[in-house]
Scaffold this motif. Structure first.
Motif, PDB file in Angstrom:
ATOM      1  N   ARG A  61       0.833  -1.191   0.000  1.00 29.20           N
ATOM      2  CA  ARG A  61       0.000   0.000   0.000  1.00 29.20           C
ATOM      3  C   ARG A  61       0.873   1.249   0.000  1.00 29.20           C
ATOM      4  O   ARG A  61       1.848   1.333   0.730  1.00 29.20           O
ATOM      5  CB  ARG A  61      -0.870  -0.016   1.261  1.00 29.20           C
ATOM      6  CG  ARG A  61      -2.087   0.857   1.174  1.00 29.20           C
ATOM      7  CD  ARG A  61      -3.067   0.435   2.238  1.00 29.20           C
ATOM      8  NE  ARG A  61      -4.182   1.377   2.246  1.00 29.20           N
ATOM      9  CZ  ARG A  61      -4.261   2.395   3.082  1.00 29.20           C
ATOM     10  NH1 ARG A  61      -3.323   2.596   3.969  1.00 29.20           N
ATOM     11  NH2 ARG A  61      -5.298   3.214   3.026  1.00 29.20           N
ATOM     12  N   ASP A  99      -5.600   8.176   1.985  1.00 24.83           N
ATOM     13  CA  ASP A  99      -6.998   7.963   1.625  1.00 24.83           C
ATOM     14  C   ASP A  99      -7.789   9.263   1.700  1.00 24.83           C
ATOM     15  O   ASP A  99      -8.645   9.530   0.852  1.00 24.83           O
ATOM     16  CB  ASP A  99      -7.630   6.916   2.546  1.00 24.83           C
ATOM     17  CG  ASP A  99      -7.045   5.536   2.330  1.00 24.83           C
ATOM     18  OD1 ASP A  99      -6.695   5.215   1.181  1.00 24.83           O
ATOM     19  OD2 ASP A  99      -6.932   4.781   3.310  1.00 24.83           O
ATOM     20  N   ARG A 120      -7.217  11.487  -1.325  1.00 23.35           N
ATOM     21  CA  ARG A 120      -7.979  11.048  -2.498  1.00 23.35           C
ATOM     22  C   ARG A 120      -9.458  11.389  -2.353  1.00 23.35           C
ATOM     23  O   ARG A 120     -10.116  11.772  -3.331  1.00 23.35           O
ATOM     24  CB  ARG A 120      -7.780   9.544  -2.718  1.00 23.35           C
ATOM     25  CG  ARG A 120      -6.420   9.199  -3.312  1.00 23.35           C
ATOM     26  CD  ARG A 120      -6.335   7.726  -3.694  1.00 23.35           C
ATOM     27  NE  ARG A 120      -6.200   6.863  -2.532  1.00 23.35           N
ATOM     28  CZ  ARG A 120      -5.039   6.547  -1.973  1.00 23.35           C
ATOM     29  NH1 ARG A 120      -3.914   7.031  -2.460  1.00 23.35           N
ATOM     30  NH2 ARG A 120      -4.988   5.745  -0.933  1.00 23.35           N
ATOM     31  N   PRO A 172      -7.466  -1.451   5.497  1.00 19.67           N
ATOM     32  CA  PRO A 172      -7.630  -0.555   4.364  1.00 19.67           C
ATOM     33  C   PRO A 172      -7.465  -1.270   3.033  1.00 19.67           C
ATOM     34  O   PRO A 172      -6.367  -1.624   2.625  1.00 19.67           O
ATOM     35  CB  PRO A 172      -6.504   0.482   4.568  1.00 19.67           C
ATOM     36  CG  PRO A 172      -5.463  -0.263   5.338  1.00 19.67           C
ATOM     37  CD  PRO A 172      -6.191  -1.260   6.192  1.00 19.67           C
ATOM     38  N   ASN A 173      -8.603  -1.539   2.371  1.00 16.69           N
ATOM     39  CA  ASN A 173      -8.588  -2.151   1.043  1.00 16.69           C
ATOM     40  C   ASN A 173      -7.857  -3.490   1.014  1.00 16.69           C
ATOM     41  O   ASN A 173      -7.087  -3.777   0.104  1.00 16.69           O
ATOM     42  CB  ASN A 173      -7.946  -1.210   0.017  1.00 16.69           C
ATOM     43  CG  ASN A 173      -8.680   0.104  -0.066  1.00 16.69           C
ATOM     44  OD1 ASN A 173      -9.890   0.138   0.066  1.00 16.69           O
ATOM     45  ND2 ASN A 173      -7.948   1.182  -0.258  1.00 16.69           N
ATOM     46  N   SER A 207     -10.061  -4.926  -4.016  1.00 20.03           N
ATOM     47  CA  SER A 207      -9.588  -3.762  -3.275  1.00 20.03           C
ATOM     48  C   SER A 207      -9.926  -2.471  -3.994  1.00 20.03           C
ATOM     49  O   SER A 207     -10.387  -1.499  -3.393  1.00 20.03           O
ATOM     50  CB  SER A 207      -8.072  -3.855  -3.065  1.00 20.03           C
ATOM     51  OG  SER A 207      -7.735  -5.005  -2.338  1.00 20.03           O
ATOM     52  N   ARG A 208      -9.673  -2.443  -5.297  1.00 17.87           N
ATOM     53  CA  ARG A 208      -9.974  -1.238  -6.070  1.00 17.87           C
ATOM     54  C   ARG A 208     -11.478  -0.982  -6.120  1.00 17.87           C
ATOM     55  O   ARG A 208     -11.923   0.163  -6.131  1.00 17.87           O
ATOM     56  CB  ARG A 208      -9.413  -1.371  -7.485  1.00 17.87           C
ATOM     57  CG  ARG A 208      -7.903  -1.554  -7.588  1.00 17.87           C
ATOM     58  CD  ARG A 208      -7.110  -0.311  -7.220  1.00 17.87           C
ATOM     59  NE  ARG A 208      -7.034  -0.027  -5.801  1.00 17.87           N
ATOM     60  CZ  ARG A 208      -6.206  -0.652  -4.966  1.00 17.87           C
ATOM     61  NH1 ARG A 208      -5.390  -1.590  -5.384  1.00 17.87           N
ATOM     62  NH2 ARG A 208      -6.196  -0.319  -3.684  1.00 17.87           N
ATOM     63  N   GLN A 234     -13.603  -1.682  -3.750  1.00 20.99           N
ATOM     64  CA  GLN A 234     -13.949  -1.080  -2.466  1.00 20.99           C
ATOM     65  C   GLN A 234     -13.689   0.421  -2.476  1.00 20.99           C
ATOM     66  O   GLN A 234     -14.529   1.222  -2.055  1.00 20.99           O
ATOM     67  CB  GLN A 234     -13.136  -1.731  -1.350  1.00 20.99           C
ATOM     68  CG  GLN A 234     -13.570  -3.135  -0.988  1.00 20.99           C
ATOM     69  CD  GLN A 234     -12.674  -3.718   0.078  1.00 20.99           C
ATOM     70  OE1 GLN A 234     -11.534  -4.074  -0.181  1.00 20.99           O
ATOM     71  NE2 GLN A 234     -13.179  -3.791   1.292  1.00 20.99           N
ATOM     72  N   GLU A 235     -12.508   0.795  -2.951  1.00 18.44           N
ATOM     73  CA  GLU A 235     -12.149   2.211  -2.966  1.00 18.44           C
ATOM     74  C   GLU A 235     -13.073   3.003  -3.884  1.00 18.44           C
ATOM     75  O   GLU A 235     -13.528   4.095  -3.534  1.00 18.44           O
ATOM     76  CB  GLU A 235     -10.696   2.373  -3.410  1.00 18.44           C
ATOM     77  CG  GLU A 235     -10.208   3.814  -3.393  1.00 18.44           C
ATOM     78  CD  GLU A 235      -8.740   3.926  -3.754  1.00 18.44           C
ATOM     79  OE1 GLU A 235      -8.309   5.036  -4.114  1.00 18.44           O
ATOM     80  OE2 GLU A 235      -8.018   2.913  -3.681  1.00 18.44           O
ATOM     81  N   ARG A 236     -13.344   2.465  -5.073  1.00 23.61           N
ATOM     82  CA  ARG A 236     -14.227   3.171  -6.012  1.00 23.61           C
ATOM     83  C   ARG A 236     -15.627   3.335  -5.443  1.00 23.61           C
ATOM     84  O   ARG A 236     -16.262   4.381  -5.623  1.00 23.61           O
ATOM     85  CB  ARG A 236     -14.292   2.407  -7.338  1.00 23.61           C
ATOM     86  CG  ARG A 236     -13.034   2.485  -8.187  1.00 23.61           C
ATOM     87  CD  ARG A 236     -13.332   2.045  -9.620  1.00 23.61           C
ATOM     88  NE  ARG A 236     -13.884   0.695  -9.662  1.00 23.61           N
ATOM     89  CZ  ARG A 236     -13.159  -0.416  -9.776  1.00 23.61           C
ATOM     90  NH1 ARG A 236     -11.830  -0.339  -9.824  1.00 23.61           N
ATOM     91  NH2 ARG A 236     -13.729  -1.598  -9.840  1.00 23.61           N
TER      92      ARG A 236
END
Length: 306
Positions: A18, A86, A89, A277-278, A286-287, A289-291
Motif C-alpha cells: 500500500r 486515503d 484522495r 484498508p482495502n 480492493s480497487r 472497495q475504494e471506487r
C-alpha cells in the motif's frame, strides 16, 4: 467460504504494498492545513487537519473523517497520518472539504473523550462554515474501523443533543459492539490486522475496564452504538463489512437495525476480504472497495437536484 489461508497471505502482501503517501498529482489539487480548534468544555483544544480542493466550487460539501486505530494508542492501522493518503484522495475525487480531528485516545483518555473531541470538531466545522467555504446543508460524518464506530456514535450524539444536521454517515468496517458475542467475533480469533484479542483489548482501553471485567449493561450507546435501542431520525448510512473480519456481523446487524428504524441504508459485504484498508482477495476487489466509497460519497455530497 473462501480459503482463509490464501486470503490471509494475499491481504498481507496488499498491506505491505500500500502506498505510504498520496500521489503527487492528487496532492497538487488540494490544500492542506493543520490547526487547533476549541475542544469540549473543560477539555484541551483539538488539533485538526483540513483538506480543501483547489479551484472553484465553494461552498463545498464537508466530510468529518474520523481515523481508526482501535480507539487507543497503538491500535492497528490507526492515526491521522496512516489515513492521510486515503483522505487526500477523498478530498480531491469526491470534491469536498475534509476535516480530520486528532481526537484523544485511550487508555490515557477513555470514553467519552475521543467522541467529545469529534463532536466539538463538528460544532466548529458548522459554526465556521462560511469561513471554511462549506455548505452547512451538506455535512457528512464518516470513518473506518474504530473511526466508523465513532462516526456512528457521533450521529447519535448530534441527534440527541439537537446538534448539527447531518446529510449522511459513512461507516466503513465499523467497530460498534463491546459485547463481543457475534458469530464472526467468536470465530475469527487470529485474523490479520484485527481479531478477537485485539477487540477485547480495544474495548477494555476505551471503556476503562479492568482486565477481567465482563461487559455490563451500563455501557453508553454513544460508545457502543450497537447497544442503541432507538435509531430513528438518524441520517442515511452506508455500511461496509469484510468477510473474514470479526467486526463483520456487528456491522451487518447495525445496518439491519437502522433499516428497521426507517433509516435508508446501503450495505455492502465484500467477499474474500479481511479487516483493514482495502485488504481484499485480489487487487480488483480492493480497487472496487475504494471506487465504491468514493462513489457513495459523491452521491451523498453532490445530490442530483430534480
Amino acid at each position: 467460504m473462501e480459503d482463509a489461508g490464501a486470503v490471509r497471505a494475499a491481504s498481507g502482501r496488499l498491506l505491505l504494498e500500500r502506498p505510504a503517501d498520496a500521489d503527487a498529482d492528487v496532492l497538487a489539487g488540494i490544500e492542506i492545513e493543520d490547526r487547533v480548534v476549541p475542544g469540549p468544555p473543560g477539555a484541551p483544544d483539538v488539533a485538526v487537519r483540513i483538506y480543501r480542493p483547489k479551484g472553484p466550487g465553494a461552498p463545498w460539501p464537508a466530510l468529518l473523517w474520523i481515523n481508526g486505530g482501535g480507539f487507543a494508542r497503538g491500535g492497528a492501522g490507526g492515526g491521522i497520518e496512516t489515513a492521510h493518503p486515503d483522505v487526500v484522495r477523498i478530498c480531491a475525487r469526491a470534491g469536498a472539504v475534509v476535516v480530520a480531528p486528532k481526537y484523544r485516545l485511550a487508555p490515557q483518555n477513555p470514553f467519552p473523550a475521543g467522541l467529545e473531541d469529534c463532536y466539538a470538531t463538528l460544532l466548529w466545522l458548522v459554526d465556521q462554515a462560511d469561513v471554511l467555504g462549506i455548505d452547512r446543508d451538506r455535512v457528512v460524518v464518516g470513518g473506518a474501523s474504530a473511526g466508523g464506530g465513532l462516526a456512528a456514535g457521533l450521529a447519535l450524539l448530534a441527534r440527541d443533543r439537537g446538534g448539527p444536521s447531518l446529510r449522511y454517515q459513512l461507516l466503513v468496517i465499523p467497530e460498534l459492539d463491546d459485547r463481543l458475542d457475534t458469530p464472526s467475533m467468536i470465530e475469527f480469533i487470529d485474523a490479520p490486522l484485527w481479531n478477537r484479542p485485539d477487540a477485547m483489548l480495544s474495548w477494555r482501553h476505551y471503556l476503562g475496564r479492568s482486565g477481567d471485567a465482563a461487559p455490563g449493561d451500563d455501557v453508553s450507546p454513544y460508545a457502543a452504538p450497537a447497544r442503541a435501542t432507538d435509531l430513528t431520525g438518524l441520517p442515511p448510512a452506508y455500511v461496509s463489512t469484510a468477510e473474514f473480519d470479526p467486526l463483520r456481523d456487528e456491522g451487518i446487524e447495525y445496518a439491519l437495525a437502522l433499516l428497521r428504524a426507517g433509516v435508508s441504508v446501503e450495505l455492502h459485504q465484500f467477499p474474500g476480504t479481511f479487516h483493514g484498508p482495502n485488504l481484499g482477495r485480489t487487487e480488483a476487489v480492493s480497487r472496487r472497495q475504494e471506487r465504491e466509497i468514493l462513489d457513495v460519497l459523491r452521491r451523498a455530497l453532490h445530490p442530483v437536484r430534480v
